[in-house]
Design a protein around this motif. Sequence first.
Motif, mmCIF file in Angstrom:
data_model
loop_
_atom_site.group_PDB
_atom_site.id
_atom_site.type_symbol
_atom_site.label_atom_id
_atom_site.label_comp_id
_atom_site.label_asym_id
_atom_site.label_seq_id
_atom_site.Cartn_x
_atom_site.Cartn_y
_atom_site.Cartn_z
ATOM 1 N N CYS A 64 25.540 -1.451 28.144
ATOM 2 C CA CYS A 64 25.380 -1.001 26.973
ATOM 3 C C CYS A 64 26.319 0.231 26.485
ATOM 4 N N GLN A 65 26.652 1.204 27.368
ATOM 5 C CA GLN A 65 27.484 2.304 27.152
ATOM 6 C C GLN A 65 28.749 1.738 26.498
ATOM 7 N N THR A 70 28.403 0.730 22.951
ATOM 8 C CA THR A 70 28.342 1.287 21.918
ATOM 9 C C THR A 70 29.831 1.936 21.668
ATOM 10 N N GLU A 71 30.735 1.999 22.662
ATOM 11 C CA GLU A 71 32.079 2.545 22.322
ATOM 12 C C GLU A 71 32.716 1.527 21.422
ATOM 13 N N SER A 128 31.617 1.657 17.597
ATOM 14 C CA SER A 128 32.129 2.847 17.273
ATOM 15 C C SER A 128 33.653 2.323 16.727
ATOM 16 N N ASN A 150 18.376 -1.550 21.665
ATOM 17 C CA ASN A 150 18.909 -0.323 21.417
ATOM 18 C C ASN A 150 20.193 -0.516 20.798
ATOM 19 N N ARG A 187 20.446 -1.027 17.068
ATOM 20 C CA ARG A 187 19.809 0.269 16.183
ATOM 21 C C ARG A 187 21.189 1.404 16.206
ATOM 22 N N TYR A 188 21.584 1.381 17.473
ATOM 23 C CA TYR A 188 22.905 2.156 17.609
ATOM 24 C C TYR A 188 23.889 1.835 16.387
ATOM 25 N N GLN A 210 22.797 2.529 13.037
ATOM 26 C CA GLN A 210 22.672 3.973 12.654
ATOM 27 C C GLN A 210 24.096 4.395 12.669
ATOM 28 N N LEU A 211 25.201 3.898 13.388
ATOM 29 C CA LEU A 211 26.613 4.381 12.957
ATOM 30 C C LEU A 211 26.848 3.959 11.619
ATOM 31 N N SER A 268 24.868 3.433 9.128
ATOM 32 C CA SER A 268 24.360 4.447 8.041
ATOM 33 C C SER A 268 25.301 5.630 8.097
ATOM 34 N N ILE A 269 25.651 6.378 9.045
ATOM 35 C CA ILE A 269 26.258 7.469 9.057
ATOM 36 C C ILE A 269 27.597 7.280 8.510
ATOM 37 N N PHE A 322 22.213 7.316 28.992
ATOM 38 C CA PHE A 322 22.669 5.963 29.967
ATOM 39 C C PHE A 322 22.402 6.421 31.292
ATOM 40 N N GLY A 380 25.091 2.394 32.815
ATOM 41 C CA GLY A 380 25.505 2.228 31.457
ATOM 42 C C GLY A 380 24.450 1.546 30.694
ATOM 43 N N LEU A 438 15.953 4.065 21.250
ATOM 44 C CA LEU A 438 16.414 4.808 20.133
ATOM 45 C C LEU A 438 15.205 4.054 19.050
ATOM 46 N N SER A 444 34.447 7.895 19.224
ATOM 47 C CA SER A 444 33.227 7.378 19.606
ATOM 48 C C SER A 444 32.426 8.647 20.115
#
Lengths: 87, 188
Positions: free
Chosen positions: A4-5, A8-9, A12, A36, A39-40, A43-44, A46-47, B95, B99, B105, B169
């Motif tokens: 997941c981490q 998220t990268e 972005s 999650n 949602r992330y 939200q990015l 939206s930002i 995390f 990860g 959230l 990021s």
Amino acid sequence: MRSCQEITELVSKKLDTSLAFTTQVELKMHLLLCKNCHRYAQQLQSIQSLLTHTKSDLSSATLSPKAKTRINNALTHAQTETGSTND
Amino acid sequence: MTTDSPETWLQDYGDLLYRYALLRVHCKETAEDLVQETLLAGLKSWQSFQQQSKVSTWLVGILKYKIADHFRKQPAHFIADDLNESVEQLLAYQFDQQGHWQVDLVEWKTADTNLQSQELSTALKQCLSRLPQRMADLLLLRAVNEISTEECRVLLGFDTDNQLWVALSRTRVKLRQCLASYSLSGAQ
């Protein structure tokens, strides 16, 4: 399989550049299954739209009269010395 | 026969160049100096300018070079130090070792409401001010497509695009967390 981490990268990175096709597919699949990360991503997004509508105070700044005079003097000075190398 | 003579550059392009520089260096005095250096350099090479591009484009090109030069003289210490440490902590909180998310959230209530609400833009301003200033500026410039990947990378002193993606990021991790704390979640 990306964690997941790592996803998220990618979320972005996708805002800044285009991803390879297979990466895009993997990202899409992951976002479908993971609440999650989904949602992330939302939200990015939206930002990002928020930032697009944010006018930075800096973007309406103008040179001060004082600075203009100073720069103008420097330019005039340089122009009168055309041909000769200063320094 | 040219309508664009150096005498009117300051009048015509001074503010444009100034804003461009200010958004990147975030210091009035430095931005003013860069405008002056740019116009002086333009004056020197005016004879060889082929008029193949607009004068404004040509001058901005010189300015870009001057800005990159300015940053080359100063090490890019800011992100590594300011941002990384706090983001590390945040990531370790969000995390686990593998990860996977270890927090849930909360959905923002902004999803279907007006994104430009006063409350939200106030929160954004405050959260941006908590980021390293140049990262906040660059994030804005990226969002409105006013800075290329290449230029952004050079300004931050990175060698590879990948370093830039990681830095952006991480900046977003921080910004998202900050905004989430501004009760956008409507938790209570």
